[in-house]
Scaffold this active site. Sequence first.
Site, PDB file in Angstrom:
ATOM      1  CD  GLU A 179      -3.117  -0.768   0.239  1.00 43.27           C
ATOM      2  OE1 GLU A 179      -3.090   0.299  -0.384  1.00 43.27           O
ATOM      3  OE2 GLU A 179      -4.002  -1.623   0.080  1.00 43.27           O
ATOM      4  CD  GLU A 187       4.329 -21.574  10.872  1.00 42.60           C
ATOM      5  OE1 GLU A 187       4.317 -21.850  12.078  1.00 42.60           O
ATOM      6  OE2 GLU A 187       3.374 -21.030  10.275  1.00 42.60           O
TER       7      GLU A 187
END
Length: 317
Positions: A99, A130
Amino acid sequence: MNSTSSASSSTYGELRAQLATLTTEAFRPELADIDRLPTTEIARIMNGEDESVPAAVAAQLPGIATAIDFAAERMSRGGRLVYAGAGTAGRLGVLDASECPPTFNTDPAQVVGLIAGGPEAMVTAVEGAEDSKELAAADLDALKLTADDTVVGISASGRTPYAIGAVEHARSLGALTIGLSCNAGSELGSAADHGIEVVVGPELLTGSTRLKAGTAQKLVLNMISTITMIRLGKTYGNLMVDVRASNEKLRARSRRIVALATGASDAEIEAALAATDGEVKNAILTILGSVDGPTAGRLLAESDGHLRAALESARKN
């Protein structure tokens, strides 16, 4: 049972015991029959749960502000802001980073989101990603991390190896590190220069940390990126003056921002934007500082992009 299976069972047993100690993983017996409730009642409960999140973030504001000030100082020297996480946490980091270019006209390389397993992991779980500290170190090395950069490890549990590994590796290279988690006394918080632990309590659905924990992380990431950009001069007051006008809506927004900042007529605004290749900040400076487009560009460059400082310079000349 062979030795491999025995070792695997032992590992899972240890991990289950560890998860049982985490607030974000706690089971709530009072919600055991939630699937039997009317939809409106489930929605009411969820909404009530979400109301607690802003207060949990508020309790961490001093630490959040301190971390932001350190990050902004490094970014003012040319450093980058790098988010690193797995699963939901990683996706939130990628979202916040993505963004920044349209909102603040940043270079896409200035705010970066890393997710364990790479872009594929945005939509598909990547087996074991992960759990690897080494993968995090390799991802950071690919960015050629420097001491001017800031790395934010994100993990609801605060125990995710990828996020911890990112923070540990970044810190070994002299970069600033921030650990954002939702459990007190987390390993991630301890590994970072600045630990931000927003404790939102057990989730509505046991183990689904995309809920309150995800909301809390999104709120904090909003603060980190937005306030850092304010400190870097990407706004003028509360106006988004570094907006990149890449579509019709943003072009209309650009004109509205120039109008709000200057009170100028539509004709003046169009002339100013034409003289500055559509750059909102430059257009405002030409109007308020009574300078031409090239001069506005020079004054902003000399002021490191801070419009208020450039205006002061224009008015002195």
